[in-house]
Motif scaffolding. Structure first.
Motif, PDB file in Angstrom:
ATOM      1  N   PRO A 208       0.847  -1.191   0.000  1.00  0.00           N
ATOM      2  CA  PRO A 208       0.000   0.000   0.000  1.00  0.00           C
ATOM      3  C   PRO A 208       0.890   1.251   0.000  1.00  0.00           C
ATOM      4  CG  PRO A 208      -0.438  -1.443   1.900  1.00  0.00           C
ATOM      5  CD  PRO A 208       0.705  -2.012   1.179  1.00  0.00           C
ATOM      6  N   PRO A 209       0.468   2.369  -0.559  1.00  0.00           N
ATOM      7  CA  PRO A 209      -0.883   2.624  -1.042  1.00  0.00           C
ATOM      8  C   PRO A 209      -1.169   2.070  -2.431  1.00  0.00           C
ATOM      9  CG  PRO A 209       0.470   4.550  -1.379  1.00  0.00           C
ATOM     10  CD  PRO A 209       1.342   3.547  -0.706  1.00  0.00           C
ATOM     11  N   ALA A 210      -0.160   1.521  -3.118  1.00  0.00           N
ATOM     12  CA  ALA A 210      -0.460   0.879  -4.392  1.00  0.00           C
ATOM     13  C   ALA A 210      -1.418  -0.272  -4.113  1.00  0.00           C
ATOM     14  CB  ALA A 210       0.813   0.342  -5.031  1.00  0.00           C
ATOM     15  N   THR A 211      -2.081  -0.737  -5.163  1.00  0.00           N
ATOM     16  CA  THR A 211      -3.059  -1.791  -4.910  1.00  0.00           C
ATOM     17  C   THR A 211      -3.019  -2.853  -6.002  1.00  0.00           C
ATOM     18  OG1 THR A 211      -5.377  -2.241  -4.517  1.00  0.00           O
ATOM     19  CG2 THR A 211      -4.883  -0.538  -6.114  1.00  0.00           C
ATOM     20  N   SER A 212      -3.468  -4.025  -5.645  1.00  0.00           N
ATOM     21  CA  SER A 212      -3.652  -5.088  -6.639  1.00  0.00           C
ATOM     22  C   SER A 212      -4.786  -5.944  -6.136  1.00  0.00           C
ATOM     23  CB  SER A 212      -2.376  -5.908  -6.790  1.00  0.00           C
ATOM     24  OG  SER A 212      -2.326  -6.910  -5.796  1.00  0.00           O
ATOM     25  N   TRP A 213      -5.324  -6.792  -7.000  1.00  0.00           N
ATOM     26  CA  TRP A 213      -6.471  -7.612  -6.592  1.00  0.00           C
ATOM     27  C   TRP A 213      -6.100  -8.520  -5.433  1.00  0.00           C
ATOM     28  CZ3 TRP A 213      -7.908  -9.037 -12.307  1.00  0.00           C
ATOM     29  CH2 TRP A 213      -8.548  -7.928 -12.904  1.00  0.00           C
ATOM     30  N   GLY A 214      -4.913  -9.070  -5.506  1.00  0.00           N
ATOM     31  CA  GLY A 214      -4.474  -9.987  -4.449  1.00  0.00           C
ATOM     32  C   GLY A 214      -4.397  -9.279  -3.108  1.00  0.00           C
ATOM     33  N   LEU A 215      -3.826  -8.080  -3.141  1.00  0.00           N
ATOM     34  CA  LEU A 215      -3.683  -7.301  -1.913  1.00  0.00           C
ATOM     35  C   LEU A 215      -5.048  -6.985  -1.304  1.00  0.00           C
ATOM     36  CD1 LEU A 215      -1.587  -5.821  -0.152  1.00  0.00           C
ATOM     37  CD2 LEU A 215      -2.041  -3.787  -1.534  1.00  0.00           C
ATOM     38  N   ASP A 216      -6.004  -6.634  -2.171  1.00  0.00           N
ATOM     39  CA  ASP A 216      -7.346  -6.300  -1.682  1.00  0.00           C
ATOM     40  C   ASP A 216      -8.027  -7.500  -1.051  1.00  0.00           C
ATOM     41  OD1 ASP A 216      -7.118  -3.740  -2.306  1.00  0.00           O
ATOM     42  OD2 ASP A 216      -8.577  -3.698  -3.944  1.00  0.00           O
ATOM     43  N   VAL A 217      -7.857  -8.650  -1.681  1.00  0.00           N
ATOM     44  CA  VAL A 217      -8.439  -9.864  -1.104  1.00  0.00           C
ATOM     45  C   VAL A 217      -7.808 -10.105   0.266  1.00  0.00           C
ATOM     46  CG1 VAL A 217      -8.642 -12.362  -1.333  1.00  0.00           C
ATOM     47  CG2 VAL A 217      -8.998 -10.909  -3.334  1.00  0.00           C
ATOM     48  N   ALA A 218      -6.485  -9.890   0.335  1.00  0.00           N
ATOM     49  CA  ALA A 218      -5.767 -10.133   1.587  1.00  0.00           C
ATOM     50  C   ALA A 218      -6.269  -9.213   2.691  1.00  0.00           C
ATOM     51  CB  ALA A 218      -4.275  -9.936   1.372  1.00  0.00           C
ATOM     52  N   SER A 219      -6.390  -7.920   2.364  1.00  0.00           N
ATOM     53  CA  SER A 219      -6.775  -6.996   3.434  1.00  0.00           C
ATOM     54  C   SER A 219      -8.259  -7.099   3.752  1.00  0.00           C
ATOM     55  CB  SER A 219      -6.390  -5.560   3.053  1.00  0.00           C
ATOM     56  OG  SER A 219      -6.905  -5.258   1.781  1.00  0.00           O
ATOM     57  N   GLY A 220      -9.033  -7.659   2.833  1.00  0.00           N
ATOM     58  CA  GLY A 220     -10.471  -7.768   3.079  1.00  0.00           C
ATOM     59  C   GLY A 220     -10.837  -8.978   3.911  1.00  0.00           C
ATOM     60  N   ARG A 221      -9.857  -9.911   4.097  1.00  0.00           N
ATOM     61  CA  ARG A 221     -10.244 -11.191   4.712  1.00  0.00           C
ATOM     62  C   ARG A 221     -10.682 -11.045   6.168  1.00  0.00           C
ATOM     63  NH1 ARG A 221      -4.714 -11.231   5.211  1.00  0.00           N
ATOM     64  NH2 ARG A 221      -3.884 -12.098   7.136  1.00  0.00           N
ATOM     65  N   ASP A 222     -10.193 -10.008   6.857  1.00  0.00           N
ATOM     66  CA  ASP A 222     -10.599  -9.832   8.254  1.00  0.00           C
ATOM     67  C   ASP A 222     -12.062  -9.415   8.367  1.00  0.00           C
ATOM     68  OD1 ASP A 222      -8.052 -10.409   8.925  1.00  0.00           O
ATOM     69  OD2 ASP A 222      -7.399  -8.307   9.044  1.00  0.00           O
ATOM     70  N   TYR A 223     -12.597  -8.886   7.284  1.00  0.00           N
ATOM     71  CA  TYR A 223     -13.963  -8.340   7.342  1.00  0.00           C
ATOM     72  C   TYR A 223     -14.947  -9.245   6.623  1.00  0.00           C
ATOM     73  CZ  TYR A 223     -11.415  -4.257   8.846  1.00  0.00           C
ATOM     74  OH  TYR A 223     -10.600  -3.412   9.527  1.00  0.00           O
ATOM     75  N   ILE A 224     -14.500 -10.479   6.339  1.00  0.00           N
ATOM     76  CA  ILE A 224     -15.281 -11.345   5.458  1.00  0.00           C
ATOM     77  C   ILE A 224     -16.718 -11.538   5.938  1.00  0.00           C
ATOM     78  CG2 ILE A 224     -14.462 -13.494   6.548  1.00  0.00           C
ATOM     79  CD1 ILE A 224     -14.413 -14.627   3.619  1.00  0.00           C
ATOM     80  N   PHE A 225     -16.969 -11.556   7.272  1.00  0.00           N
ATOM     81  CA  PHE A 225     -18.323 -11.799   7.758  1.00  0.00           C
ATOM     82  C   PHE A 225     -19.169 -10.551   7.823  1.00  0.00           C
ATOM     83  CE2 PHE A 225     -15.883 -15.393   9.493  1.00  0.00           C
ATOM     84  CZ  PHE A 225     -16.546 -16.390   8.798  1.00  0.00           C
ATOM     85  N   MET A 226     -18.544  -9.397   7.952  1.00  0.00           N
ATOM     86  CA  MET A 226     -19.359  -8.185   8.022  1.00  0.00           C
ATOM     87  C   MET A 226     -19.390  -7.419   6.706  1.00  0.00           C
ATOM     88  SD  MET A 226     -16.715  -6.727  10.791  1.00  0.00           S
ATOM     89  CE  MET A 226     -17.242  -5.056  10.949  1.00  0.00           C
TER      90      MET A 226
END
Lengths: 331, 337, 322
Positions: free
Chosen positions: C245-263
């Motif tokens: 970060p702050p650059a982004t890629s699909w993989g990175l987004d999936v990675a950072s989104g995993r903590d919020y997967i239920f909400m």
């Protein structure tokens, strides 16, 4: 040794040529073992002469052709091209030698690069040997060569797929002739062609020989077409030469039992004659050269076989002028 | 001598779809095979000789279809919905086939004995032991040495000639009445070829087998066949008795083919060459297909010639029997012309 | 003189060839869809600055974890919703395509080049050179890729460039093996032998006669490898070793989104969908390329096509009416 002594220097002399292949080692620690694919072959080809090299699969005829062209290393013997020993040439000298001897291959469909125009293919030898700079610069020469083999000038800009087998073989011949070679080794050049087209190509090769004083080594697997193009014929069997003679002597007075068998096995397009013809029995299969037995290699199939044949291999002996045979009973 | 008619092919037509257009592989093939007779089917590559055999053996599949004509076995059609069931019972049992390359027709992972026995167990209901015993007999009959030992060998352990013998043994295992041999010796050495042809001839005499022998080699036909049919560009152009056709060929193509075949006798230096090449089978022009290469063709030949009787054979040529290649040809004329 | 030659079109122009190919692509629906999707994704990546509605890195604490627009509480300003820092998911997906495609393409290019050179040397020289090079390939293949990545990243530090280097080093072996086996079989082809007998120097034989044979198989392998690289990039970024970060890629987004997967399921769903769509459409297109470049397969595909069936039906009907 062969024929009446002549003052003309032979284009090609092969003396006692032998070629070995290495077997794949069987076990992990086993050393590869040499197999003799070609054993003590000798012959001459004079300018403007065709030598027919005839043998069945496993006879070593293709190996012999490749060894002459220095594509395969000779294990023993000498190859002398226009008086120069070329057996051990290497590198740049070998590459320069290539312009003097050329190859025409069996399969007309695989012997031209499908991605190269005919112009590029025929001009390639000229470019490689530095005679021209680009295919375009060689256009006149290529058109002349195509004309020589009976193809129209506009063939130059097309790709191989637009041509039939016979036409491709003509292109292959044009390419082989581009460097004005003295010797052409033709490895079964018509075997893959249809009967009516075969005659076209054989007649073309004969005409070119007369026009350009070419020498041919014409490799074939049977004796039918060889009669029409060869001056001398050599018969190979399982890596050894069993008979060599002028064409008419071979066909009219074959000496070796294998030559007789080969001749009688060729089917003749004449029903009455074919039914009457007596086939010389030649049962069994070609021997495995990887595990050679002592003695004459033809012994396992020969109708004349005796103990002598199984024990000791017969030498090639001249029985008449220019006619040599390797058989204990016929020489 | 009239013998029972086994197979009749009647004005058969087979087309193949290709990216370049519709290929008319066979446009008119009619054949009759009598019991115990050997018919030679001669032609160059692309003449349709193999496709004809495949049609008889039921091996035409997409993108090819039979678009016309009929194939009859003992008078009953093998085509169409009705024919299909009959065809299944005939093919494999009454009609057997051998091919050019015996290696690709044998399963490399099965022993010779099992492959031979499979057909007999399926078609004749033999037990394993029966099939094995019969397989050994068959291998002996096709001239393989030590047949008992061969049963447990795999195809790669045999040479080309031996494999073709195994194929023949397999083909005759269900006692067929017709054997279709598609270039059976083309891949073999000449001395081995002679052995196989001899074997076919002796089997035919022993078993009363009818054989359709497909080849490009006129010499092979001369030795083995009683009748011959010559094909060119998807059509039969000449058919008749072997001696008659070789002696007095009626069609210019047959004449040319015979004279461009090298002989071991004779002293001629130059072979006749038929210039040009066979026509494309996509949208072939109407009329005689040989016209562009024919030395005696005229405008009249643009109309398709019918099959007509000439000198004991049937010839598809308006000028049947004219010696087409004589003027300016450096060849001695064939005997009888 | 020759009917076959004259019945063929003389020299089809490039345009006609292209049109023919497009026609063939249109008939293979799956391949066509794949091709169109690839074009759209590439266009999206190239035009990211103009089509992305927001700055992908702009945070907005007030609008954190907004759901996609069509859900209750959604906002048409953020169509795919926002992440835990209030960044616009749609804009991140659009910008993420950039680095994902950039890494994929450059890795395929670099690893392909290494592989082709090694494969050509091994296949053409044969003997000892071949044995040594192929043993190196074997060693590299058996070395755990992730260990190699950790090693290199820990030395060079994570960045997009490191990522490209790392993935190139761990993915060239497949090209080397493929190229070697093709070179070895092509060397046996008669026209190569003819060239050697003619006296062509090795350089010319390799470039004129052998290399052109490699183009289509390499194209197919390259396209398929591209999908592997996209997945590998996602995996490495997911571990935090890839794009930073702050650059982004699909993989990175999936990675950072995993903590919020239920909400907030949309955080991983949309970039994940991007990966799936790219990989799938590339595979579909690659299959079409493979068949089209193989004349035998191409004829077979034609045989089962509607055109062929129509052709055969017409021929049968004509025969009946005659």
């Amino acid at each position: 040794m062969f024929h009446s002594p002549s003052t003309v220097l032979p284009t090609l002399q092969v003396k006692g040529l032998g070629v070995n292949y290495l077997t794949r080692s069987r076990g992990f620690w086993a050393r590869p073992r040499p197999i003799s694919a070609l054993d003590n072959i000798s012959f001459d080809v004079r300018p403007g002469e065709t030598l027919g090299l005839v043998g069945e699969s496993g006879s070593g005829k293709t190996t012999a052709g490749r060894a002459i062209l220095r594509r395969i290393e000779a294990a023993s013997g000498q190859i002398i091209f226009k008086g120069t020993d070329i057996t051990n040439l290497r590198g740049e000298k070998l590459r320069r030698l290539r312009s003097g001897m050329q190859l025409v291959l069996q399969d007309p469909y695989a012997s031209l690069n499908p991605r190269m125009r005919i112009l590029d293919a025929v001009a390639e030898p000229l470019i490689v040997h530095g005679l021209v700079k680009s295919p375009e610069a060689a256009r006149d020469q290529v058109v002349e060569l195509l004309d020589l083999v009976g193809l129209p000038a506009d063939a130059a800009t097309r790709f191989p797929h637009a041509f039939s087998g016979g036409q491709r073989q003509r292109i292959g011949i044009a390419r082989a002739l581009a460097l004005k070679p003295d010797l052409v080794v033709a490895d079964e050049p018509v075997s893959a062609l249809d009967v009516s087209v075969r005659a076209q190509v054989v007649n073309l090769m004969q005409r070119l020989q007369e026009q350009l004083k070419l020498s041919y080594v014409f490799i074939a697997h049977d004796l039918s077409i060889v009669r029409h193009i060869s001056h001398r014929v050599a018969i190979l069997y399982a890596g050894r030469m069993v008979e060599i003679a002028d064409r008419d002597s071979i066909y009219d007075r074959p000496r070796h039992p294998y030559t007789e068998a080969l001749l009688s096995a060729v089917p003749v397009a004449n029903p009455a004659l074919q039914r009457k013809r007596e086939r010389i029995a030649c049962q069994g299969e070609v021997p495995d050269i990887a595990n050679p037995r002592p003695g004459c290699r033809f012994a396992s199939r020969c109708p004349l076989v005796t103990e002598l044949c199984r024990g000791e291999s017969p030498p090639l002996i001249e029985v008449a002028s220019g006619h040599s045979v390797a058989c204990w009973h016929r020489s | 001598m009239t013998r029972e008619i086994l197979l009749e092919v009647d004005h058969l037509k087979v087309d193949f779809a290709s990216r370049a257009g519709l290929v008319q592989a066979i446009s008119d093939v009619s054949l009759t095979v009598h019991k115990g007779e050997t018919l030679g089917l001669v032609g160059e590559s692309g003449s349709g000789k193999s496709v004809s055999a495949q049609a008889v053996a039921g091996l035409i599949s997409s993108p090819g279809t039979i678009t016309g004509g009929d194939i009859r076995w003992r008078g009953q059609s093998l085509l169409g919905r009705k024919g299909e069931r009959y065809a299944r019972s005939v093919r494999g049992k009454n009609i057997a086939m051998i091919f050019q390359d015996p290696m690709t027709s044998l399963n490399p992972l099965m022993t010779i004995g099992n492959q031979l026995g499979e057909g007999m167990r399926y078609h004749l209901g033999y037990s394993h032991a029966q099939a094995r015993k019969r397989a050994e007999e068959l291998l002996g009959a096709v001239g393989l040495s030590a047949p008992a030992r061969r049963l447990d060998q795999y195809p790669h352990e045999l040479s080309g000639g031996m494999r073709q013998r195994v194929m023949i043994a397999m083909a005759i295992s269900c006692e067929p009445e017709l054997l279709i041999a598609d270039e059976p010796t083309t891949a073999l050495d000449v001395t081995i070829q002679a052995q196989i042809l001899e074997l076919l001839a002796s089997l035919q005499q022993q078993l009363g087998l009818a054989i359709i022998l497909i080849t490009h080699d006129l010499g092979v036909v001369a030795g083995l066949c009683a009748r011959v049919a010559v094909m060119y560009a998807g059509r039969i152009v000449e058919t008749g008795d072997v001696d008659t056709i070789f002696e007095t060929p009626g069609h210019p193509y047959t004449q040319g083919l015979l004279r461009s075949t090298p002989s071991l006798e004779g002293t001629d230096e130059t072979l006749l060459s038929i210039e040009g090449m066979p026509p494309s089978l996509i949208n072939p022009p109407p009329g005689c297909a040989f016209l562009p290469r024919c030395p005696i063709g005229t405008d009249h030949c643009r109309k398709a010639p019918p099959m007509q009787d000439w000198n004991g054979s049937v010839v598809r040529c308006w000028k049947a029997g004219t010696n087409a290649w004589l003027p300016g040809v450096m060849l001695e004329p064939a005997a009888g012309l | 003189m020759s009917a076959i030659v004259s019945s063929k079109p003389r020299n089809p122009t490039r345009l006609a060839v292209l049109r023919g190919l497009l026609g063939e692509l249109w008939h293979d629906k799956a391949g066509f869809v794949g091709f169109v999707v690839i074009l759209l994704i590439v266009a999206m990546a190239l035009l990211a600055p103009w089509i992305a509605p927001h700055d992908p890195a702009a945070q907005n604490v007030i609008a954190r974890l907004r759901p996609p627009a069509w859900l209750p509480n959604g906002d048409w300003n953020h169509i795919f919703g926002t992440d835990h820092l209030g960044r616009d998911v749609l804009s991140r997906v659009i910008w993420g395509a950039r680095s994902t495609l950039l890494i994929g393409a450059s890795v395929v290019l670099f690893s392909g080049t290494i592989g082709v050179i090694v494969g050509l040397c091994a296949g053409y020289a044969g003997g000892r050179v071949d044995s040594v090079l192929m043993r190196i390939v074997d060693i590299q293949v058996s070395f755990p890729g992730i260990l190699m990545i950790l090693l290199i990243v820990s030395v060079l530090g994570p960045s997009t460039l490191t990522m490209i280097i790392v993935l190139s080093i761990t993915n060239w072996m497949i090209y080397a093996r493929q190229v070697r086996s093709i070179v070895m079989s092509v060397r046996q082809v008669p026209y190569v032998e003819a060239a050697e007998v003619m006296g062509c120097p090795p350089r010319r034989i390799i470039f004129r006669h052998i290399l052109p044979n490699l183009i289509t198989p390499l194209l197919t392998v390259g396209i398929l490898e591209f999908t592997n690289i996209v997945l590998a990039e996602a995996a490495v970024s997911f571990l935090g070793l890839g794009v930073q970060p702050p650059a982004t890629s699909w993989g990175l987004d999936v990675a950072s989104g995993r903590d919020y997967i239920f909400m907030a399921w949309w955080l991983i769903t949309f970039p994940g969908l991007g990966i799936v769509l790219t990989v799938l459409s590339i595979n579909l297109f690659a299959n079409w390329v493979r068949v089209t470049t193989d004349p035998q397969e191409r004829e077979k595909r034609f045989a089962y096509s509607k055109t062929a069936r129509r052709m055969m039906r017409a021929a049968s009907e004509k025969a009946v009416t005659q």
